[in-house]
Motif scaffolding. Structure first.
Motif, PDB file in Angstrom:
ATOM      1  N   GLY C  39      16.143  -5.431 -17.758  1.00 24.98           N
ATOM      2  CA  GLY C  39      15.506  -6.480 -16.977  1.00 24.98           C
ATOM      3  C   GLY C  39      14.239  -6.979 -17.631  1.00 24.98           C
ATOM      4  O   GLY C  39      13.981  -8.191 -17.676  1.00 24.98           O
ATOM      5  N   LEU C  40      13.459  -6.048 -18.161  1.00 28.33           N
ATOM      6  CA  LEU C  40      12.209  -6.470 -18.794  1.00 28.33           C
ATOM      7  C   LEU C  40      12.490  -7.314 -20.035  1.00 28.33           C
ATOM      8  O   LEU C  40      11.805  -8.310 -20.277  1.00 28.33           O
ATOM      9  CB  LEU C  40      11.379  -5.242 -19.172  1.00 28.33           C
ATOM     10  N   ILE C  41      13.526  -6.913 -20.807  1.00 29.45           N
ATOM     11  CA  ILE C  41      13.858  -7.695 -22.010  1.00 29.45           C
ATOM     12  C   ILE C  41      14.276  -9.107 -21.599  1.00 29.45           C
ATOM     13  O   ILE C  41      13.809 -10.103 -22.164  1.00 29.45           O
ATOM     14  CB  ILE C  41      14.987  -7.007 -22.810  1.00 29.45           C
ATOM     15  N   ALA C  42      15.125  -9.195 -20.583  1.00 32.83           N
ATOM     16  CA  ALA C  42      15.574 -10.512 -20.141  1.00 32.83           C
ATOM     17  C   ALA C  42      14.408 -11.337 -19.627  1.00 32.83           C
ATOM     18  O   ALA C  42      14.313 -12.545 -19.887  1.00 32.83           O
ATOM     19  CB  ALA C  42      16.637 -10.360 -19.060  1.00 32.83           C
ATOM     20  N   ALA C  43      13.496 -10.681 -18.914  1.00 32.98           N
ATOM     21  CA  ALA C  43      12.341 -11.407 -18.396  1.00 32.98           C
ATOM     22  C   ALA C  43      11.491 -11.937 -19.551  1.00 32.98           C
ATOM     23  O   ALA C  43      10.994 -13.071 -19.500  1.00 32.98           O
ATOM     24  CB  ALA C  43      11.509 -10.497 -17.495  1.00 32.98           C
ATOM     25  N   SER C  44      11.336 -11.111 -20.600  1.00 32.05           N
ATOM     26  CA  SER C  44      10.567 -11.602 -21.740  1.00 32.05           C
ATOM     27  C   SER C  44      11.250 -12.795 -22.370  1.00 32.05           C
ATOM     28  O   SER C  44      10.592 -13.738 -22.807  1.00 32.05           O
ATOM     29  CB  SER C  44      10.408 -10.532 -22.822  1.00 32.05           C
ATOM     30  N   SER C  45      12.591 -12.769 -22.410  1.00 33.28           N
ATOM     31  CA  SER C  45      13.289 -13.890 -23.019  1.00 33.28           C
ATOM     32  C   SER C  45      13.009 -15.161 -22.217  1.00 33.28           C
ATOM     33  O   SER C  45      12.788 -16.232 -22.791  1.00 33.28           O
ATOM     34  CB  SER C  45      14.787 -13.614 -23.081  1.00 33.28           C
ATOM     35  N   LEU C  46      12.994 -15.039 -20.894  1.00 27.72           N
ATOM     36  CA  LEU C  46      12.669 -16.206 -20.068  1.00 27.72           C
ATOM     37  C   LEU C  46      11.260 -16.691 -20.376  1.00 27.72           C
ATOM     38  O   LEU C  46      11.005 -17.897 -20.483  1.00 27.72           O
ATOM     39  CB  LEU C  46      12.775 -15.844 -18.582  1.00 27.72           C
ATOM     40  N   ALA C  47      10.334 -15.723 -20.522  1.00 27.34           N
ATOM     41  CA  ALA C  47       8.948 -16.092 -20.779  1.00 27.34           C
ATOM     42  C   ALA C  47       8.838 -16.841 -22.105  1.00 27.34           C
ATOM     43  O   ALA C  47       8.177 -17.884 -22.202  1.00 27.34           O
ATOM     44  CB  ALA C  47       8.068 -14.854 -20.794  1.00 27.34           C
ATOM     45  N   ILE C  48       9.534 -16.328 -23.120  1.00 27.80           N
ATOM     46  CA  ILE C  48       9.472 -16.970 -24.450  1.00 27.80           C
ATOM     47  C   ILE C  48      10.061 -18.374 -24.387  1.00 27.80           C
ATOM     48  O   ILE C  48       9.469 -19.342 -24.868  1.00 27.80           O
ATOM     49  CB  ILE C  48      10.227 -16.102 -25.476  1.00 27.80           C
ATOM     50  N   TYR C  49      11.215 -18.464 -23.756  1.00 19.67           N
ATOM     51  CA  TYR C  49      11.875 -19.769 -23.616  1.00 19.67           C
ATOM     52  C   TYR C  49      10.942 -20.737 -22.899  1.00 19.67           C
ATOM     53  O   TYR C  49      10.812 -21.904 -23.276  1.00 19.67           O
ATOM     54  CB  TYR C  49      13.187 -19.578 -22.844  1.00 19.67           C
ATOM     55  N   GLY C  50      10.285 -20.231 -21.855  1.00 16.68           N
ATOM     56  CA  GLY C  50       9.383 -21.073 -21.088  1.00 16.68           C
ATOM     57  C   GLY C  50       8.210 -21.550 -21.913  1.00 16.68           C
ATOM     58  O   GLY C  50       7.815 -22.715 -21.847  1.00 16.68           O
ATOM     59  N   ILE C  51       7.633 -20.653 -22.711  1.00 16.22           N
ATOM     60  CA  ILE C  51       6.487 -21.044 -23.520  1.00 16.22           C
ATOM     61  C   ILE C  51       6.905 -22.117 -24.514  1.00 16.22           C
ATOM     62  O   ILE C  51       6.201 -23.088 -24.751  1.00 16.22           O
ATOM     63  CB  ILE C  51       5.916 -19.807 -24.250  1.00 16.22           C
ATOM     64  N   ALA C  52       8.119 -21.932 -25.084  1.00 17.29           N
ATOM     65  CA  ALA C  52       8.543 -22.836 -26.144  1.00 17.29           C
ATOM     66  C   ALA C  52       8.970 -24.196 -25.596  1.00 17.29           C
ATOM     67  O   ALA C  52       8.530 -25.230 -26.074  1.00 17.29           O
ATOM     68  CB  ALA C  52       9.694 -22.203 -26.923  1.00 17.29           C
ATOM     69  N   CYS C  53       9.816 -24.204 -24.582  1.00 14.83           N
ATOM     70  CA  CYS C  53      10.449 -25.446 -24.171  1.00 14.83           C
ATOM     71  C   CYS C  53      10.021 -25.940 -22.787  1.00 14.83           C
ATOM     72  O   CYS C  53      10.614 -26.875 -22.257  1.00 14.83           O
ATOM     73  CB  CYS C  53      11.971 -25.305 -24.203  1.00 14.83           C
ATOM     74  N   GLY C  54       9.054 -25.268 -22.176  1.00 16.18           N
ATOM     75  CA  GLY C  54       8.620 -25.725 -20.860  1.00 16.18           C
ATOM     76  C   GLY C  54       9.380 -25.037 -19.754  1.00 16.18           C
ATOM     77  O   GLY C  54      10.545 -24.661 -19.902  1.00 16.18           O
ATOM     78  N   VAL C  55       8.681 -24.882 -18.647  1.00 15.61           N
ATOM     79  CA  VAL C  55       9.257 -24.125 -17.536  1.00 15.61           C
ATOM     80  C   VAL C  55      10.439 -24.860 -16.921  1.00 15.61           C
ATOM     81  O   VAL C  55      11.414 -24.244 -16.491  1.00 15.61           O
ATOM     82  CB  VAL C  55       8.170 -23.856 -16.475  1.00 15.61           C
ATOM     83  N   ALA C  56      10.358 -26.185 -16.890  1.00 14.02           N
ATOM     84  CA  ALA C  56      11.415 -26.953 -16.224  1.00 14.02           C
ATOM     85  C   ALA C  56      12.771 -26.661 -16.844  1.00 14.02           C
ATOM     86  O   ALA C  56      13.763 -26.467 -16.124  1.00 14.02           O
ATOM     87  CB  ALA C  56      11.098 -28.435 -16.309  1.00 14.02           C
ATOM     88  N   SER C  57      12.816 -26.594 -18.173  1.00 12.68           N
ATOM     89  CA  SER C  57      14.121 -26.355 -18.798  1.00 12.68           C
ATOM     90  C   SER C  57      14.601 -24.933 -18.523  1.00 12.68           C
ATOM     91  O   SER C  57      15.807 -24.714 -18.400  1.00 12.68           O
ATOM     92  CB  SER C  57      14.044 -26.633 -20.305  1.00 12.68           C
ATOM     93  N   VAL C  58      13.674 -23.984 -18.413  1.00 10.61           N
ATOM     94  CA  VAL C  58      14.110 -22.631 -18.051  1.00 10.61           C
ATOM     95  C   VAL C  58      14.725 -22.640 -16.671  1.00 10.61           C
ATOM     96  O   VAL C  58      15.789 -22.074 -16.434  1.00 10.61           O
ATOM     97  CB  VAL C  58      12.925 -21.652 -18.081  1.00 10.61           C
TER      98      VAL C  58
END
Lengths: 797, 125, 139
Positions: C39-58
């Motif tokens: 779960g923590l790994i997946a959460a980090s992936s969301l965080a990284i995706y969010g930082i890179a491409c914006g929260v809306a796309s996540v």
């Protein structure tokens, strides 16, 4: 004493005690349905209880006793157990019998009141508490019901909660009687420790054990503290007259047969256990006598009918305590008789006073007169009750007075002083009785705020029945003595007693002469009532201070003190709170080690490998860097360093799961911290004065060193591996998992984990809520911005 | 073997407490993060240390062949890490919001719950 | 932070991390790993995706609100405990249903369902926190 039998109707007895609580739940609905006429069906409940306990009278008269027991909290020896003997039967009969008429009376008196249902409810709650109190066999159960009476009387006295005087009276009653209840609890616990018995019936089987016990004096003082506060003995008498703020049905119930008699009941119940000692026969008559005189003198000063009655109630309670204190059989017989008589006539007189108030609109005796034509039935009831109160034949009050004079006259010590006190007190009571029963009814018709006329059946049924009962009980002397007074006296003395009452004294003896003196003195004083009242008023005004005022001063002082104390310990400085917390933590780990020599043995120099040393070093560097960080970026990075070092430590010591988790958590921490910190324009630099830095430094080193030492001490103890071995052994064979840590998490201790993920889920929600709280007003503002004027916007906010 | 780590944990606690006693809310947060680590390691160490043998049963056996590390504190600490992290995040946001509302990072200046000129308690009934 | 390289790599990186997190989750019962770590790994992936491409796309990518995912995980965890009810066993008693597919034994079990619940709770809650904070960053 005859052995205690198990009550064959245990269930019904317990239901009877609990029935008022059910009635309390039903009362509001019934009142909404039927209005004030709900009193009729509701009165069936106490009447039924009366019938139930009346059924025990013949058996109890033959000196039998019963217990009814149901488990409550058996692990603590606390049972719902009730003891039926002469004392409790008579009390139960009085409570339920008078209660029946009080319910009816309340139906008439509170007719049309918006909260009549609630009033019934409170009355029933109180009735149930009182029944439980007098029947309670288990000391703790008794205490619970005792405090329940305090709480329910608080509700009843403060019923007119919009009046400040009511609120004050209610708080006062609760503080005084509730506080006394705590003393009582302490006393009970001492009794339980001293004897190992928790059931009253068991204690009474061996009554002398406490009298020579080392704890006798503290037990005596604590029990007295409970009884004196409840029964309004001097100097705690002030709450009772103030409680007259309550609606009259409450006064009639609480201050005739129930609440205030609880203290007397307790003394009587404890008499076989604690009574008869020198301490008992000195303290009780002294306080009782003072209360008797103070009560009657203050009663004369009043012009309010209810207050006059209230102060005579205080006086009567004093008389009862005095007689119980004399401890001779005759005096106790007098106490029992007087208690019985008082319950009947005082209940009736209170109801009469309430009826006058209800019908005429005032109860100030100086503004009343000539009501006999308008209210003939009430007048008749008042006369009957007042004659009983005055101690005139042929009423039960007369017999009681004869016997009690006999008791004081033949008292083992200070007979003269007791007798004079009793005579003066009784004479003044006669004055009050006459004033209450005659003044409002005789003489010229005075214009009253309301055009007075006879109250309805609901209002006069109670006074009539109770005052007639006082007459009937006196006429049926043999039955009263055999069925009611004798068994109760037996409970007080501790062995079966026979009581032969006589209505007409067979020959002229000392009590009869004393009675004549009492009546002569009373009549003489009655003619001088107004002058006497002015005189007492003058003296009291000259003193200008009383326990009532003292109570206010104590409460004000307490509020001020607690305010100052709160400000002292809750100064609003976070650092103070934190410092206090950590000082306590440091002390709690350091002091026991220092005192008890629990320091660990000097350990060997730890053997670590090279890479282990380097990880430790990284952790230390990270920590120090956080401590001295000058910018937020440094702080975040250093925090990350120590976190990764922790992950490495987990890795080195064979905890790969922890290491992974820690690694992910540290990564996310750094990310989140960076996200938030960049929004905060803050200097993480610490600016503390040198003194503060030193003090906080010492405390932190204390905590750190203490915990480190504790941990070393723990690791030097032999280790109990059984749990871990169990999990290791069965991880695969039972739970089919090779990763033991994971098996513990999802299988062996799954419920724990369920709770933990619930916590994680909840924090997620909380964070979301916290962030949303701010963003919502902004979003609402946007659509409005174009259309609305600034004024409208401000309004909307 | 535990002694050295115990001393290191003591140092963790010392630093955490010193930071918690600061009046700057950021440093208090840093202290909380370190305190979480300190407590986790405390529990871990109290369950005794073992090198190199994780609590995993080899593929062909029913019970581990040799003595493994103690699995119980590991299980306790694992959830504790996640929970302390989520609470850290919560406190972080809480502190941030407090900073926004009060405009200060000095905890002694945040006096909404306990205002400075608190009136005396009311007398009377 | 939103360099072109990062933005290009981030979706693949995030997808890889989610895949890895599921792998860690599933092997958790026998090897180091499990719901919490996954779960923590997946959460980090969301965080990284969010930082890179914006929260809306996540938020678009994961379809559901992260707290809804978290809540569903909690429900799954509790429901896994209740399955024992059908066998008249106490709450949380584990049940096993081995399935043979192409000669390979796959062990379906309530602990597995429970672990997936843990995984979803952690992804949802921690991901929600991270995304919420990143959203503040962007506005």
């Amino acid at each position: 004493m005859t052995p205690v039998a198990i009550d064959s109707n245990t269930l019904i007895t317990i239901l009877a005690v609990l029935a008022p609580f059910f009635a309390a739940a039903v009362a509001p609905f019934l009142t909404r349905l039927m209005g004030h006429n709900a009193a009729w069906p509701l009165a069936i409940v106490p009447a039924g209880i009366f019938m139930h306990f009346a059924g025990y009278v013949p058996a109890v008269a033959e000196a039998q006793t019963f217990v009814a027991i149901r488990d409550w909290a058996p692990a603590y020896g606390i049972n719902l157990s009730f003891y039926i003997d002469g004392l409790s039967t008579l009390f139960a009969l009085l409570i339920s019998g008078i209660g029946t008429f009080i319910i009816l009376y309340a139906g008439g008196y509170m007719k049309g009141h918006a909260q009549q249902g609630r009033f019934f409810s409170f009355l029933f709650l109180f009735m149930g508490a009182m029944l439980g109190l007098v029947l309670g066999n288990n000391l703790i159960t008794l205490f619970v019901f005792w405090e329940l009476t305090s709480i329910t009387s608080f509700l009843l006295i403060g019923f007119n909660h919009l009046k400040e005087r009511s609120r004050r009276a209610a708080v006062q009653a609760l503080v005084v009687t509730g506080g006394g209840g705590l003393l009582l609890l302490a006393g009970f616990i001492l009794i339980i420790t001293a004897t190992g018995q928790i059931e009253m019936s068991a204690l009474l089987r061996d009554p002398d054990v406490l009298k020579d016990h080392a704890l006798y004096v503290p037990i005596f003082i604590l029990i007295l503290g409970g009884a004196f506060t409840k029964s309004a003995q001097f100097p705690f008498h002030f709450w009772l007259p103030n409680a007259m703020e309550a609606p009259t049905p409450v006064s009639a119930f609480l201050h005739s047969a129930t609440m205030v008699k609880a203290g007397v009941y307790l003394l009587m119940r404890m008499h076989p256990l604690l009574g008869g000692t020198e301490l008992w026969t000195t303290v009780l008559p002294l306080f009782g006598g003072i209360t008797l005189l103070v009560g009657t003198i203050l009663a004369v000063r009043q012009t309010d009918l209810k207050l006059m009655l209230a102060y005579t109630t205080v006086a009567s309670l004093g008389l009862l305590v005095m007689l119980t204190g004399v401890s001779s059989e005759r005096a106790l017989e007098g106490a029992v008789l007087y208690l019985f008589a008082h319950s009947l006539f005082k209940g009736a007189l209170f109801m009469v006073a309430g009826t006058i108030d209800h019908e005429a609109g005032t109860r100030d005796v100086t503004k009343l007169g000539g009501l006999r034509k308008a209210m003939p039935v009430t007048f008749a009831a008042a006369c009957l009750a007042a004659l009983s109160m005055s101690g005139l034949p042929p009423f039960i009050g007369f017999i009681a007075k004869e016997v009690l004079y006999y008791g004081t006259w033949g008292a083992p010590a200070a007979a003269m002083a007791l007798t004079v006190t009793a005579v003066v007190g009784n004479a003044l009571m006669l004055v009050i009785a006459a004033a209450v029963a005659l003044k409002p009814f005789l003489g010229e018709k005075v214009k009253t705020p309301k055009e007075a006329h006879e109250g309805p059946l609901l209002l006069f049924s109670g006074p009539v029945v109770l005052s007639v009962a006082g007459l009937v009980a006196a006429l049926a002397t043999t039955a009263t003595g055999f069925y009611l007074i004798g068994p109760m006296l037996s409970s007080l003395v501790g062995e079966p007693q026979e009581v032969k009452l006589v209505l007409i004294p067979p020959y002229i003896n000392a009590p009869l002469i004393l009675s004549v003196i009492t009546i002569a003195l009373g009549v003489a004083l009655y003619t001088q009532l107004d002058r006497l009242r002015a005189l007492i008023k003058g003296v009291l005004d000259a003193i200008g201070w009383g326990p009532d005022k003292g109570f206010d001063q104590v409460i004000a002082g307490l509020v001020t003190l607690s305010g100052a104390f709160t400000r002292l310990v809750q100064g609003g400085k976070m650092q103070t709170y934190m410092l206090a917390t950590f000082v306590v933590i440091a002390a709690s780990v350091l002091v026991p080690g220092y005192l008890g020599g629990g320091w660990p043995a000097m350990p060997d120099f730890p053997e670590y490998r090279f890479y282990e040393w380097s990880v430790f070093l990284i952790a230390v560097i990270g920590l120090i860097a956080v401590l001295i960080a000058k910018s937020r970026l440094t702080a975040i990075v250093s925090l990350g360093i120590q976190g990764f070092a922790v992950a490495l430590i987990f890795m080195m010591f064979a905890a790969p799961d922890l290491a992974f988790t820690q690694l992910m958590v540290e990564t996310l921490s750094v990310v989140i911290l960076a996200l938030v910190m960049t929004r905060l324009n803050l200097q993480p630099r610490d600016r503390r004065p040198w003194g503060a830095a030193l003090a906080t430094g010492v405390v932190s080193i204390g905590v750190g060193a203490g915990l480190a030492l504790t941990l070393i001490a723990i690791t030097q103890q032999p280790f109990d591996l059984r749990l871990s071995e169990f999990f290791t052994e069965y991880s695969y064979s039972l739970a089919f998992g090779r990763n033991i840590v994971n098996v513990i998490l999802v299988d062996f201790r799954g419920i724990d984990t369920l709770g933990e993920i619930a916590v994680v889920c909840l924090t997620g929600l909380c964070v979301l809520a916290l962030i949303r709280v701010r963003t919502r007003p902004d979003k609402e503002e946007e659509p409005e911005a174009g259309a609305d004027t600034p004024a409208k916007k401000a309004e909307a906010r | 073997m535990e002694t050295g780590l115990a001393i290191l944990i003591g140092l963790f606690f010392t630093v955490a407490v010193y930071l918690l006693l600061s009046k700057s809310i950021v440093r208090i947060l840093l202290g909380i993060a370190i305190l979480g680590n300190a407590v986790n390691m405390l529990i871990f160490t109290a369950g005794r240390l073992t090198r190199e043998v994780p609590p995993v049963i080899p593929n062909d056996l029913y019970v581990p062949a040799e003595a493994t590390a103690n699995p119980l504190p590991q299980a306790l600490v694992l959830t504790a890490i996640v929970i302390s992290f989520s609470f850290f995040a919560f406190l972080l946001v809480l502190a941030f919001r407090a900073y926004q509302e009060t405009g200060t990072d000095d905890v002694n200046e945040m006096r909404i719950a306990e205002p400075k000129d608190d009136p005396a308690p009311p007398q009377g009934y | 932070m939103r360099t072109i390289i990062f933005r290009t790599i981030a979706p693949y990186l995030a997808a890889l991390m989610v895949l890895f997190s599921i792998f860690v989750l599933l092997r958790g019962h026998n090897e180091p790993g499990g719901g919490f770590i996954g779960g923590l790994i997946a959460a980090s992936s969301l965080a990284i995706y969010g930082i890179a491409c914006g929260v809306a796309s996540v938020r678009r990518a994961i379809v559901f609100h992260p707290m809804a995912i978290s809540g569903f995980g909690l429900f799954m965890g509790a429901a896994a405990g209740l399955l024992g009810l059908f066998y008249k066993q106490p709450f949380m008693t584990s049940q096993w249903w081995p399935i043979y597919l192409f000669g390979v034994e796959i062990k379906l079990s309530t602990p597995l369902i429970f672990d997936i619940g843990v995984y979803l709770v952690v992804v949802g809650a921690i991901g929600s926190i991270a995304l919420a904070l990143e959203e503040r960053e962007s506005d």
